[in-house]
Design an enzyme around this catalytic site. Structure first.
Site, PDB file in Angstrom:
ATOM      1  N   GLU A  84      46.260  27.113  47.650  1.00 30.02           N
ATOM      2  CA  GLU A  84      47.117  28.184  48.172  1.00 30.02           C
ATOM      3  C   GLU A  84      47.645  27.861  49.569  1.00 30.02           C
ATOM      4  OE1 GLU A  84      45.375  32.052  45.733  1.00 30.02           O
ATOM      5  OE2 GLU A  84      44.844  31.826  47.839  1.00 30.02           O
ATOM      6  N   GLU A 106      45.057  30.843  38.758  1.00 30.02           N
ATOM      7  CA  GLU A 106      44.204  31.983  39.105  1.00 30.02           C
ATOM      8  C   GLU A 106      44.892  33.288  38.726  1.00 30.02           C
ATOM      9  OE1 GLU A 106      42.985  32.325  43.160  1.00 30.02           O
ATOM     10  OE2 GLU A 106      42.623  30.178  43.409  1.00 30.02           O
TER      11      GLU A 106
END
Length: 662
Positions: free
Chosen positions: A150, A308
């Site tokens: 991320e 995710e």
């Protein structure tokens, strides 16, 4: 090297065994088999375990868990662990820490506490990546490399002196001379002219509005800097672990706009993303669908990997509601409908401690004996049955343009309305099309627009000459092009295109706008056709266009609000306000009707329909987001329920069907 699971929709997620005593690992394997887990992402936040002191590496625990996963036939997406530095690194080198807009150092104690420009941090990270690649490059469990995690979620923009020096280097490459920099930034305004490169700083906190192009270039610089860091890790992996695909997880969520993912996409062997439902949004399921279509656009239409998402509640919203029963299955298959061939979750086992202890997981705090885990097991069975869908592509005849750099510019300082947010119109158009059973690809303006029957250009404030020409060429070639307000206004330096709005699209549309009339929060613009506009309105003159609707009240009474101009074998439509859903739907029905675009399936309100097609057949995904049972007139075999589906088969509220079409 192990192949990625190829006979089923891969199911799994982040696995953090270092959080648990070893006796839990055996139970993990048993539960993974029960749930149908076929992959895990391993080691994302394990740097402090892998390198507990400078240059002292401990891989014994990782060796053991890699062997255990291999023995249980589970593929590993192995992280480079470089997302967050260990405390010893920050203590030894506090200069790696990021600095916020007000000059405050952001200290360790959370995650991503590192400056994106730090050469020191990069050296340590690349050393760790090298160690991992050398040790595990031919491990039989390894199926993919996962670089960092991320990117930019927490540590950009950074305004430290290291970034300032890096910014100046970046600017020299982009603009070459100070004369060109001054011209691009319009520094004749407010006496901002630079006479030496060392005078240039990041756009730190200042007395009032910052220079918009200065801010825009800094966002470009920060995205490019992190992308260069990503490339440096990927290069090591490609050299030392050839043949193993490399990815990093994007964040194609409503609120994330720090990176230009269209530039990043070319550097990924597999496009992967994270997505979490944002409960406070007015239309959270519609935003999920938009995210999926955007991710598919980044993947060039190919299937992608959902790295995710959550089984239930997250931990980072002001209020974190649990998903309703069936919500785990519904959200997962809604992503598959939009092109995901892998379903990953954060995380495998819900943490006992730490900031994410109340973030849901595949194995919740309640353990195996819980409704949520039973739903996960059900999802595992469905993922197995959906194996035949692998590799198929989503059908779409509509393109919605999306450009991160246009978003950055549109959100710059001192704009006509701070209430106007770049995603608003794109989301509205996408949602209203979705409500009518029409799927759209969300693509960059550089995509092949001639491949679509309809091209929507929503709030594309900044646009290059090349991309504006591509939109016009699509219309000439036969597409129905719908351009909305506040599009085509500036060039790539964020300089306003003179001669009247909408600048780059003025000739294509046959309209000219002299002045904007942005609306206050309690204002609306009524149209003669009965629709209601909000947020924005414009003083439009139809120079060479047919007027389809006009403003019916206020200072713009009688002025054009919606226009159309034929061009080549297509047409260019212009919308100068944000219409209510009914009126926007009516307009989109006209546009898609003129293009010959039909709904994927005739569905009632609240049911989305998406088709994936492959060489061996087609599959119709039906997602019932409504609060009541629905009946859809289609026939085939439902892979979710594993039974025939007929026009009389009810689809329960919140349920999903995946119909193998006959």
């Amino acid at each position: 090297m192990r192949s990625w699971p190829s006979r089923r929709i891969a199911l799994g997620g982040d696995y953090n065994p270092e959080q648990w005593p070893r006796e839990v690992w055996s139970e993990d394997m048993e539960l993974m088999r029960e749930a149908g887990v076929s992959f895990v992402t391993l080691g994302v936040f394990s740097w402090s375990w892998l390198e507990p002191a400078k240059g002292e590496y401990d891989f014994a625990w990782l060796d053991d868990i890699m062997e255990l996963l291999h023995a249980n036939d589970i593929a590993v997406d192995l992280a480079t662990a470089t997302a967050t530095p260990p405390p010893w690194l920050s203590a030894a080198h506090p200069e790696i820490l990021p600095v916020d807009h007000e000059g405050h150092t952001l200290w360790p104690g959370s995650r991503q506490a590192w400056c994106p420009s730090s050469a020191v941090y990069r050296d340590y990270a690349l050393a760790l990546t090298t160690q991992l690649a050398q040790r595990y490059h031919d491990h039989p469990a390894l199926a993919m490399w996962h670089v960092s995690n991320e990117y930019a979620c927490h540590n950009i923009p950074c305004y430290c002196d290291t970034c300032a020096a890096g910014f100046r280097v970046w600017l020299r490459r982009r603009h070459e001379t100070l004369e060109r920099l001054n011209d691009a930034w319009g520094t004749a305004f407010w006496s901002q002219r630079y006479t030496d490169w060392e005078q240039v700083l990041p756009p730190r906190l200042t007395t009032t509005f910052a220079n918009p192009t200065h801010v825009l270039d800094y966002q470009r610089f920060q995205s490019d800097t992190l992308l260069d860091f990503h490339r440096s890790e990927k290069t090591i992996l490609a050299d030392l672990s050839p043949g193993v695909p490399v990815t990093t997880n994007f964040m194609t969520l409503a609120h994330f706009d720090h990176l230009d993912y269209h530039q990043w996409a070319a550097e990924q062997d597999v496009i992967s993303t994270d997505h979490y439902v944002v409960a406070e949004l007015e239309h959270p399921q519609a935003e999920l669908a938009f995210s999926g279509d955007l991710t598919r656009g980044l993947a060039g239409g190919r299937p992608w990997l959902l790295m995710e998402h959550s089984t239930s509640a997250v931990n980072w919203q002001p209020i974190n509601p649990a998903k309703v029963p069936g919500g785990t299955l519904r959200d997962s298959l809604a992503h598959v409908a939009r092109g995901a061939d892998t379903l990953g979750f954060f995380q495998w086992r819900q943490s006992r401690s730490g900031s994410e202890k109340f973030h849901s997981a595949l194995v919740p705090h309640a353990g195996r004996d819980s409704a949520r885990f039973r739903e996960v097991v059900e999802l595992g069975h469905v993922a197995q049955r959906l194996g035949e869908v692998l590799g198929s592509r989503v059908e779409a005849e509509v393109a919605i343009l999306w450009d991160y750099q246009a978003q950055w510019a549109a959100h710059g300082p001192a704009m006509p309305s701070s209430a106007l947010k770049y995603p608003t119109t794109a989301y509205a158009v996408h949602r209203v099309l979705r409500d009518r059973g029409i799927t759209a690809d969300v693509v960059h303006p550089s995509a092949d627009l001639t491949a679509y029957k309809v091209v929507v250009v929503p709030t594309l404030y900044l646009v290059s000459d090349e991309h504006a020409a591509a939109v016009a060429e699509a219309a000439d070639a036969g597409a129905q092009v719908l351009v909305t307000f506040f599009s085509g206004i500036s060039d790539t330096d964020d300089h306003v295109r003179l001669g009247g709005y909408p600048g780059a699209f003025r000739d294509l549309l046959g309209v000219r706008v002299e002045e904007y009339f942005p609306l206050m929060s309690d204002e609306n613009s009524q149209l003669e056709g009965g629709g209601t506009g909000s947020l924005w309105s414009e003083d439009v003159t139809a120079v060479d266009a047919e007027v389809l609707d006009r403003y019916a009240a206020g200072p713009l009474t009688g002025r054009p609000a919606v226009t159309r101009r034929g061009t080549g074998s297509g047409a260019a439509w212009y919308l100068s306000t944000l219409l209510d859903d009914a009126a926007l739907g009516s307009l989109l029905e006209q546009v898609t009707g003129a293009a010959g675009v039909a709904a994927t399936a005739q569905v009632p309100p609240g049911v989305e329909a998406v088709r994936r097609r492959g060489k061996d057949g087609s599959w119709l995904f039906l997602v019932n987001d409504s609060a009541q049972e629905q009946v859809i007139p289609v026939t085939g075999h439902d892979l979710v329920a594993d039974r025939p589906f007929t026009p009389e088969t009810p689809l329960a509220a919140g349920a999903v069907a995946v119909i193998r079409e006959v």
